[in-house]
Write a protein that holds these residues in place. Structure first.
Motif, PDB file in Angstrom:
ATOM      1  N   LYS A  33       0.817  -1.210   0.000  1.00  0.00           N
ATOM      2  CA  LYS A  33       0.000   0.000   0.000  1.00  0.00           C
ATOM      3  C   LYS A  33       0.854   1.264   0.000  1.00  0.00           C
ATOM      4  O   LYS A  33       0.477   2.285  -0.575  1.00  0.00           O
ATOM      5  CB  LYS A  33      -0.922   0.012   1.221  1.00  0.00           C
ATOM      6  N   SER A  60       1.569   3.172  -3.211  1.00  0.00           N
ATOM      7  CA  SER A  60       0.469   3.782  -3.960  1.00  0.00           C
ATOM      8  C   SER A  60       0.412   5.283  -3.724  1.00  0.00           C
ATOM      9  O   SER A  60       0.535   5.749  -2.590  1.00  0.00           O
ATOM     10  CB  SER A  60      -0.875   3.165  -3.542  1.00  0.00           C
ATOM     11  N   VAL A  77      -5.379   5.925  -4.708  1.00  0.00           N
ATOM     12  CA  VAL A  77      -6.100   4.860  -4.030  1.00  0.00           C
ATOM     13  C   VAL A  77      -7.586   4.941  -4.348  1.00  0.00           C
ATOM     14  O   VAL A  77      -8.099   5.979  -4.736  1.00  0.00           O
ATOM     15  CB  VAL A  77      -5.893   4.920  -2.495  1.00  0.00           C
ATOM     16  N   GLN A 119      -6.473   3.591   3.919  1.00  0.00           N
ATOM     17  CA  GLN A 119      -6.131   2.207   3.600  1.00  0.00           C
ATOM     18  C   GLN A 119      -5.992   1.321   4.829  1.00  0.00           C
ATOM     19  O   GLN A 119      -5.383   0.253   4.769  1.00  0.00           O
ATOM     20  CB  GLN A 119      -4.838   2.147   2.772  1.00  0.00           C
TER      21      GLN A 119
END
Length: 211
Positions: free
Chosen positions: A104, A107, A110, A128
């Protein structure tokens, strides 16, 4: 991370991977009418069907660096960390926005949990941390704010009329502060908005008659 809304209609979007994670993101991109290229030796039947319907282009091959040419948004969703890392480096080299499913932190773009109720479009981001919490929040919002969505078309008409009747934004802001404040908002959500509507209609009629 700053939360923004992006229109992806017609924009190049590369998806590397063909499993469930890729499918969920592809379906969001299809809703946005993005120009989607999927690169993966194997994909789920649903992705094949989207390819056959002309909703995306499927490259039935392993990822290669030239697949990145011209891409603006990249989704990395294979089950091989080495492939994902290679895609990541290529995406960074061209300055693309990156959504990487397995790491994650890599990134910079998102997907939130989103819902649309009439003209009410709401996206939920939990940094997230918990997709489950995002889904529960979305369900709660859908239950709680459906009645508000029913008001939005009428509020749009009132705003348009007030723009004609009241010369300045300050006057219009003052109007809404008086007739659609927090207490009125709560009345609407609780299903007791008839008196709110009546007060707004009378106030606009009075302004109209004085103009």
């Amino acid at each position: 991370m700053i939360t923004v809304g992006l229109s992806l209609k017609g924009r190049p979007c590369l998806v590397v991977g063909g499993g469930q994670v890729a499918l969920r993101r592809i379906e969001k991109l299809i809703e946005e009418e993005a120009s989607i290229r999927v690169v993966s030796p194997e994909v789920l039947p649903e992705i094949v069907a989207y390819h056959e319907q002309g909703k995306l282009q499927w490259i039935e091959a392993p990822y290669a660096s030239n697949d990145m040419v011209g891409q603006q948004f990249v989704i990395i969703a294979t089950d091989r960390p080495d492939v994902n890392e290679a895609v990541l480096q290529d995406a960074r080299a061209v300055g693309a926005f990156i959504n990487r499913a397995d790491v994650k932190e890599d990134s910079n773009w998102v997907f939130g949990s989103s819902t649309q109720i009439g003209d009410l479009d709401i996206s939920i981001f939990t940094n997230q941390v918990s997709p489950r919490v995002s889904r529960l929040l979305r369900q709660d919002i859908e239950r709680r704010y459906t009645i508000l969505a029913e008001w939005l078309p009428q509020i749009r008409l009132w705003r348009q009329e007030l723009q004609r009747l009241l010369a300045t934004s300050k006057e219009r802001e003052q109007f809404w502060r008086i007739y659609l404040g927090e207490s009125e908002f709560i009345q609407i959500l609780e299903g007791h908005g008839d008196s709110v509507k009546e007060n707004i209609v009378h106030a606009i009629s009075r302004i109209r008659s004085e103009s």
